[in-house]
Design a protein around this motif. Structure first.
Motif, PDB file in Angstrom:
ATOM      1  N   PHE A   9     -13.075  -3.436   4.134  1.00 50.21           N
ATOM      2  CA  PHE A   9     -12.290  -3.704   5.329  1.00 50.21           C
ATOM      3  C   PHE A   9     -11.421  -4.948   5.151  1.00 50.21           C
ATOM      4  N   ILE A  10     -11.971  -5.991   4.588  1.00 53.73           N
ATOM      5  CA  ILE A  10     -11.219  -7.238   4.379  1.00 53.73           C
ATOM      6  C   ILE A  10     -10.075  -7.021   3.396  1.00 53.73           C
ATOM      7  N   ALA A  14      -6.112  -7.312   4.253  1.00 52.63           N
ATOM      8  CA  ALA A  14      -5.245  -8.210   3.490  1.00 52.63           C
ATOM      9  C   ALA A  14      -4.033  -7.459   2.938  1.00 52.63           C
ATOM     10  N   VAL A  15      -4.267  -6.255   2.410  1.00 49.82           N
ATOM     11  CA  VAL A  15      -3.145  -5.464   1.881  1.00 49.82           C
ATOM     12  C   VAL A  15      -2.185  -5.097   3.012  1.00 49.82           C
ATOM     13  N   ARG A  20       3.113  -5.931   5.627  1.00 52.44           N
ATOM     14  CA  ARG A  20       3.879  -6.249   6.838  1.00 52.44           C
ATOM     15  C   ARG A  20       4.774  -7.472   6.643  1.00 52.44           C
ATOM     16  N   VAL A  21       4.249  -8.506   5.983  1.00 53.95           N
ATOM     17  CA  VAL A  21       5.038  -9.715   5.735  1.00 53.95           C
ATOM     18  C   VAL A  21       6.214  -9.406   4.820  1.00 53.95           C
ATOM     19  N   ILE A  22       5.959  -8.633   3.781  1.00 52.81           N
ATOM     20  CA  ILE A  22       7.039  -8.280   2.848  1.00 52.81           C
ATOM     21  C   ILE A  22       8.109  -7.458   3.556  1.00 52.81           C
ATOM     22  N   GLU A  23       7.711  -6.527   4.408  1.00 56.99           N
ATOM     23  CA  GLU A  23       8.690  -5.712   5.140  1.00 56.99           C
ATOM     24  C   GLU A  23       9.543  -6.558   6.072  1.00 56.99           C
ATOM     25  N   ARG A  24       8.942  -7.515   6.732  1.00 59.30           N
ATOM     26  CA  ARG A  24       9.707  -8.345   7.673  1.00 59.30           C
ATOM     27  C   ARG A  24      10.697  -9.257   6.968  1.00 59.30           C
TER      28      ARG A  24
END
Length: 72
Positions: A9-10, A14-15, A20-24
């Motif tokens: 789950f962790i 994290a992935v 999400r950060v890379i997409e933004r």
């Protein structure tokens, strides 16, 4: 077994957050595709081509004028 599920789950979280950060932000190192100027598209069929239709109409008018007897 619970520890294994917690680790999975962790890692999944994290992935997900990383993606999400890379997409933004957008990927900085990726080269952008340059758009080449496109050639004007030709009509797909003769009945879409105004030049073809104009010439066809002109030929039909000439043929009708030739085939009709003079009414004078």
């Amino acid at each position: 077994m619970l520890k294994f599920l917690l680790i999975v789950f962790i890692v999944a979280l994290a992935v997900y957050l990383l993606v999400r950060v890379i997409e933004r932000r957008g990927v900085q190192g990726m080269p952008q595709r340059s758009r080449k100027p496109r050639k004007p598209q030709r009509p797909a069929s003769p009945d879409d081509d105004p030049d073809f239709l104009r010439d066809l109409d002109r030929k039909n008018r000439k043929k009708r004028q030739r085939d009709e007897p003079d009414s004078t």
